[in-house]
Design a protein around this motif. Sequence first.
Motif, short mmCIF file in Angstrom:
data_model
loop_
_atom_site.label_atom_id
_atom_site.label_comp_id
_atom_site.label_asym_id
_atom_site.label_seq_id
_atom_site.Cartn_x
_atom_site.Cartn_y
_atom_site.Cartn_z
N SER A 149 -4.34 6.89 -2.35
CA SER A 149 -3.72 5.62 -1.99
C SER A 149 -3.84 4.62 -3.13
N LYS A 198 0.85 -1.20 0.00
CA LYS A 198 0.00 0.00 0.00
C LYS A 198 0.88 1.24 0.00
N GLU A 248 0.43 5.16 0.36
CA GLU A 248 -0.56 6.15 0.80
C GLU A 248 0.07 7.54 0.80
#
Length: 208
Positions: A87, A77, A79
């Motif tokens: 994101s 991920k 972000e």
Amino acid sequence: MSKVLLMVFIFVSSVTFSQETAMNASEIESFKAMVVKASQEANTIKSDFIQYKHLDFLDNDIETFGALQFKAPGLVKWEYTKPYEYSVIFKDEQLLINDGGTKNAIDIGSSKMFKKLNQLIVNSVKGDMFSDDDFNVTYFKTRKSSKAVFVPKDSKMLEYIASFELLFDTTDGAVTQVKMIEPSQDYTKIVFSNRKINTPIDDSVFTQ
């Protein structure tokens, strides 16, 4: 004057070359072993980052700030938190995008190129790309870091990426910087900080 200019040139050249030199065979093997060991031991990674987008027509690079989270075997991920909220999650052959609350899911499983790029991102976060036969790799060293430069062999990938550079900490093999150079020579550089290894990350982090 010509002698002065020559001395300046020699001095600058010697400093430049001393900053980055090619590794020899034994140094490469030691370096690769350290990085692979660090990669295998990293079940989770958390890190802050600054991303620099360099475009030739701009005087200054575009800076964005955010945080990275990785969980083995392949959850990633990115972000972005400043100057905007955005994101991107790589999960189960899907690309999950949240653009300030607007959510989209893109299936990348059917695209060989997207799958390859996904694997490239996962491996670059972990630092273990040395077993990938899709790149020609060269290795360099400085007093403070080691660098691996990956040039794609595939002509299709070369349309998007001219080279991919990873910087590593010489003490523990951790990735400190990722730089993707485009065919135009514009590039995206990501510098990591506050890296944490093997701290718990809940699976819910990788949902939109």
